[in-house]
Scaffold this active site. Sequence first.
Site, short mmCIF file in Angstrom:
data_model
loop_
_atom_site.label_atom_id
_atom_site.label_comp_id
_atom_site.label_asym_id
_atom_site.label_seq_id
_atom_site.Cartn_x
_atom_site.Cartn_y
_atom_site.Cartn_z
N ARG A 1 -31.93 63.85 31.06
CA ARG A 1 -31.49 62.70 30.26
C ARG A 1 -31.50 61.37 31.04
O ARG A 1 -30.64 60.50 30.83
CB ARG A 1 -30.08 62.91 29.72
CG ARG A 1 -29.97 63.96 28.66
CD ARG A 1 -30.57 63.52 27.33
NE ARG A 1 -30.21 64.46 26.30
CZ ARG A 1 -30.88 65.58 26.04
NH1 ARG A 1 -31.99 65.87 26.71
NH2 ARG A 1 -30.48 66.40 25.09
N SER B 1 -24.95 63.48 21.10
CA SER B 1 -24.10 64.05 22.15
C SER B 1 -23.70 62.95 23.12
O SER B 1 -24.55 62.22 23.63
CB SER B 1 -24.86 65.13 22.92
OG SER B 1 -25.13 66.19 22.04
N GLU C 1 -24.04 60.45 28.51
CA GLU C 1 -25.47 60.45 28.20
C GLU C 1 -25.81 59.06 27.66
O GLU C 1 -26.89 58.53 27.86
CB GLU C 1 -25.71 61.51 27.11
CG GLU C 1 -27.11 62.04 27.09
CD GLU C 1 -27.27 63.15 26.05
OE1 GLU C 1 -26.63 64.20 26.17
OE2 GLU C 1 -28.06 62.94 25.12
C1 LIG Z 1 -27.27 61.91 15.29
C2 LIG Z 1 -27.95 61.77 16.63
C3 LIG Z 1 -28.61 62.86 17.18
C4 LIG Z 1 -29.24 62.75 18.43
N1 LIG Z 1 -29.89 63.83 18.95
C5 LIG Z 1 -30.48 63.74 20.18
C6 LIG Z 1 -31.16 64.86 20.76
O1 LIG Z 1 -31.27 65.92 20.18
N2 LIG Z 1 -31.70 64.69 21.99
C7 LIG Z 1 -31.63 63.50 22.67
O2 LIG Z 1 -32.16 63.41 23.79
N3 LIG Z 1 -31.00 62.44 22.14
C8 LIG Z 1 -30.43 62.52 20.92
N4 LIG Z 1 -29.79 61.42 20.39
C9 LIG Z 1 -29.69 60.18 21.18
C10 LIG Z 1 -30.86 59.20 20.94
O3 LIG Z 1 -31.36 59.30 19.63
C11 LIG Z 1 -32.01 59.42 21.92
O4 LIG Z 1 -31.55 59.32 23.25
C12 LIG Z 1 -33.16 58.42 21.71
O5 LIG Z 1 -34.25 58.79 22.51
C13 LIG Z 1 -32.78 56.98 22.04
O6 LIG Z 1 -33.86 56.16 21.63
P1 LIG Z 1 -33.62 54.70 21.06
O7 LIG Z 1 -34.93 54.12 20.71
O8 LIG Z 1 -32.60 54.74 19.96
O9 LIG Z 1 -33.01 54.01 22.33
P2 LIG Z 1 -31.88 52.82 22.42
O10 LIG Z 1 -30.58 53.43 22.02
O11 LIG Z 1 -32.37 51.68 21.61
O12 LIG Z 1 -31.94 52.51 23.93
C14 LIG Z 1 -31.48 53.43 24.90
C15 LIG Z 1 -31.74 52.84 26.29
O13 LIG Z 1 -33.15 52.77 26.50
C16 LIG Z 1 -33.56 51.43 26.73
N5 LIG Z 1 -34.84 51.21 26.06
C17 LIG Z 1 -35.12 51.31 24.74
N6 LIG Z 1 -36.42 51.03 24.51
C18 LIG Z 1 -36.97 50.74 25.71
C19 LIG Z 1 -38.28 50.35 26.14
N7 LIG Z 1 -39.29 50.20 25.28
N8 LIG Z 1 -38.48 50.13 27.45
C20 LIG Z 1 -37.47 50.27 28.35
N9 LIG Z 1 -36.22 50.63 28.01
C21 LIG Z 1 -35.97 50.87 26.70
C22 LIG Z 1 -32.45 50.56 26.14
O14 LIG Z 1 -32.39 49.28 26.74
C23 LIG Z 1 -31.23 51.41 26.43
O15 LIG Z 1 -30.80 51.22 27.75
C24 LIG Z 1 -29.18 61.52 19.12
C25 LIG Z 1 -28.54 60.41 18.54
C26 LIG Z 1 -27.93 60.53 17.31
C27 LIG Z 1 -27.26 59.33 16.71
#
Ligand SMILES: Cc1cc2nc3c(=O)[nH]c(=O)nc-3n(C[C@H](O)[C@H](O)[C@H](O)COP(=O)(O)OP(=O)(O)OC[C@H]3O[C@@H](n4cnc5c(N)ncnc54)[C@H](O)[C@@H]3O)c2cc1C
Length: 363
Positions: free
Chosen positions: A234, A284, A355
């Site tokens: 992660r 999580s 996480e």
């Molecule tokens: C209901 C639910 C279920 C979930 N299930 C899972 C799961 O099964 N497994 C899992 O791993 N996660 C899970 N997540 C967490 C999340 O969805 C993941 O970690 C996802 O990959 C985050 O992506 P995001 O685009 O929303 O990132 P954001 O939340 O928008 O960003 C996360 C971080 O990444 C950085 N970031 C975003 N885009 C970029 C980019 N292009 N370049 C550089 N940095 C960047 C941001 O600045 C921030 O620091 C879940 C979340 C929810 C709400």
Amino acid sequence: MIMEDIQRDITLKDYTSYKVGGPAEYFFIAKNIEELKRALVWAKDKGLKTTILGGGSNVVISDKGLMGLVIVNKSHDIDIEGNSVRADSGVLLKALVNKVLESGKGGIEFLANIPGTVGGAVAVNAGCYRKFAADFLISATIFHSRASDGNTLKVAEQSGDSFRVEEEWMNGCIEEVGKDSSSVTKWNREEENVKLGGLSIPLHQVTGGQVKSSNKPMFCVEKVKNDFFEFKYRSSKIKRGYEAIVLDATFEINDTDMGESRKFITEDRERRDMKHPTEPSCGSYFKNPSKENIAGELIEKSGIKGYQIGGAQVSEKHANFIINTGEANASDIKNLANYIKKIVKEKTGLELEEEVKYLGEFE
Ligand SMILES: Cc1cc2nc3c(=O)[nH]c(=O)nc-3n(C[C@H](O)[C@H](O)[C@H](O)COP(=O)(O)OP(=O)(O)OC[C@H]3O[C@@H](n4cnc5c(N)ncnc54)[C@H](O)[C@@H]3O)c2cc1C
């Protein structure tokens, strides 16, 4: 024009799955990679800090909001060639997997129900069922600034007492954005060094002088391989603080049994609907300390399921979810997370680590 589309004081609640967070000082929605790059240059030019959001599904944004420019990434192109798929970093994981399946390929179905973008998945090394984005990532295109490590300044031209100084990128720069090499005049060997754009020019290159034109920002667009990210559970180098933006990512895909792939995604969806709370969350909250020690089980064992601070609550349905019951603010969530960590440590002796990523200032 980028400038006209940059807004002020936009609340970030609406751009996160948690529905918390104060305003962005400056705010921009990038509809494609070119807009994303231009916004990054604009911010650097103004000396503003930049924060990028994908789906906003793995962040807790401070109630005080974020200074500088917040960019919401809605870039959306996907290209499939042979056994690889290249996707813009703003592509939603669900859209990515659907497109791959439509082409008759598969392999990354585990990403389908994770509610984030390609860029977010790479930055945090998203995954489930013991599969991670890192296992399939071949390469990525990143955008980083001169503040990154590994770059040196070199004197490109010398004419009398005037120097033109250029930055030399250690790793193959495929595009230089906002580049303007800088000049140093009135060179004087008796002085120690020259400050240029906040950097000191090494003594052996120029030993003194005066900066004539301050240099504009310079960014490098670079194609990097998987190992660049130094992935961990992660986490990636970017999540750990290295300043770079993922512009696109290329994943390995392969031939698949379409029926099996669709079935896997549907069953995963059903499992999530059954196990996950419906209230706003970030999924999580804590990493599992080890394969044997599952964060949710440790929290449950510590007897704090249902515990609430302000509007934030340890979910009754899944103890590793901190939910927003409706009126939570970011401080409630962080305070509850700290409380959980304290109690779990007392009861089990184990340390929990978030996480989720906290963005902005917290007390
Ligand atoms: C209901 C639910 C279920 C979930 N299930 C899972 C799961 O099964 N497994 C899992 O791993 N996660 C899970 N997540 C967490 C999340 O969805 C993941 O970690 C996802 O990959 C985050 O992506 P995001 O685009 O929303 O990132 P954001 O939340 O928008 O960003 C996360 C971080 O990444 C950085 N970031 C975003 N885009 C970029 C980019 N292009 N370049 C550089 N940095 C960047 C941001 O600045 C921030 O620091 C879940 C979340 C929810 C709400």
